[in-house]
Design an enzyme around this catalytic site. Structure first.
Site, PDB file in Angstrom:
ATOM      1  N   LEU A  62       0.854  -1.187   0.000  1.00  0.00           N
ATOM      2  CA  LEU A  62       0.000   0.000   0.000  1.00  0.00           C
ATOM      3  C   LEU A  62       0.891   1.238   0.000  1.00  0.00           C
ATOM      4  CD1 LEU A  62      -2.522  -1.062   2.810  1.00  0.00           C
ATOM      5  CD2 LEU A  62      -2.973  -1.081   0.346  1.00  0.00           C
ATOM      6  N   HIS A  63       0.585   2.184  -0.869  1.00  0.00           N
ATOM      7  CA  HIS A  63       1.365   3.418  -0.865  1.00  0.00           C
ATOM      8  C   HIS A  63       0.572   4.650  -1.252  1.00  0.00           C
ATOM      9  CE1 HIS A  63       1.451   2.631  -5.199  1.00  0.00           C
ATOM     10  NE2 HIS A  63       1.843   3.875  -5.366  1.00  0.00           N
TER      11      HIS A  63
END
Length: 361
Positions: free
Chosen positions: A208-209
């Protein structure tokens, strides 16, 4: 032909590696072609930058502009100022940019204003989501590009809709997949593999970013808690970005299945992907690699700039809520993967096609 190649962030490094290899091959065959590698410094953490140069045998950059972090405007402006000086001191025939990060757009603008031709590798992809900084970078870069190299016919069609000259568009395939094929026999288990008792298919990779997923602690923790409950007896390996780690503020003791690890180098990360049960991500690029490797991928977004991974490959768009993710993941557990395939020209030879075409210009 003198080419200046731009790289600034992790996805760039993966894309330029096979391009440089293709240039060197042509040089060995007697072609008049040379390159200068410019690292903007957009990613400067060793695990996000230096490791990739070492693992993928990318030559040391001729220069590192050292721009580092900042707001979108600060980083873009810093890259433009530094690259303008670089281009004045080291003129070239062509500036080659890849992908859709700030370095891509900033260097394309500088080159074009200095009357240097611009080549965009991975041109034409669109998510349709203007809240994504990458979408703006793509549109601006493509609006001033001279030579477009696309990963799909869909991307080529997008460029035609935007008014690009048909003869400037070249469907060549996917350089990310070139790198994957060139390194599959070199991937290796990360140091923590035995510590976490990992085995093929007994874990899920989570990445996740995107700001919408990771910038607010409460919503991020709710998402992680939901994933932790959803996966049953599967472990979840989460290579966590330093910024995301800071948001969590060590408030993760209630998670029993999620294991946080440092950002991984390319060879370790591809080993994790290839041997995983599934991948949960908000990345577009990872869905390309999972498609080729045949790994189920659940993309936590409402749109994708890589629709071929959904239409042909193993990628499933699941929206941005844990409820949607849980529903789709449960369906997968009950029915298995619905389809599997590799898009046209994702054969490991895209970079060779690119250099061949550029030499013909």
């Amino acid at each position: 032909m003198k080419i200046t190649i731009i790289a600034g962030a992790r996805p760039n490094f993966i894309k330029i590696a096979p391009i440089i290899k293709a240039i060197k091959k042509k040089q060995s065959e007697g072609a008049t072609i040379s390159y200068r590698l410019v690292h903007t410094g957009q990613h400067y953490d060793k695990n996000l930058s230096g490791t990739f140069f070492e693992e993928l045998h990318i030559p040391h950059p001729n220069v590192n502009l050292g721009v580092k972090s900042g707001s979108q405007a600060e980083q873009t402006a810093a890259i433009m100022i530094a690259f303008e000086k670089e281009l004045i001191e080291n003129p070239c025939d062509l500036v080659l940019v890849v992908g859709d990060v700030n370095s891509t757009m900033a260097c394309a603008i500088v080159a074009k204003k200095m009357n240097v031709k611009v080549t965009h590798v991975e041109a034409g992809i669109r998510s349709g989501d203007m809240t994504m900084p990458e979408e703006i970078n793509r549109i601006v870069t493509d609006s001033i590009t001279d030579y477009f190299f696309t990963t799909s016919t869909w991307a080529s069609e997008n460029l035609l809709k935007y008014g690009a000259v048909p003869s400037s568009i070249h469907f060549v395939g996917n350089v990310m997949i070139d790198t994957l094929y060139q390194n599959l026999n070199r991937i290796l288990a990360p140091a923590f593999w035995k510590d976490y008792a990992l085995e093929k298919n007994n874990y899920i990779v989570l990445t996740l970013h995107r700001p919408s997923n990771v910038d607010e602690e409460h919503s991020l923790l709710l998402l992680l808690k939901g994933i932790d409950s959803m996966v049953g007896n599967k472990k979840v390996i989460f290579p966590i970005h330093p910024r995301t780690k800071a948001v969590l503020n060590k408030n993760t003791t209630h998670l029993k299945n999620i294991f946080f690890v440092e950002p991984q180098g390319y060879l370790n990360f591809m080993y994790l992907i290839q041997n995983s049960f599934a991948v949960i991500t908000d990345s577009g690029g990872i869905s390309e690699e999972t498609t080729v490797l045949g790994i189920p991928c659940f993309t936590m977004r409402t749109t994708t700039e890589r629709p071929e991974t959904v239409e042909i490959g193993t990628n499933k768009l699941v929206g941005i809520t844990i409820e949607n993710l849980t529903t789709e993941f449960t369906k997968f557990l009950e029915k298995g993967m619905s389809k599997k395939g590799i898009p046209e020209l994702w054969d490991g030879k895209a970079s060779e096609r690119i250099i061949e075409i550029l030499l013909s210009k």
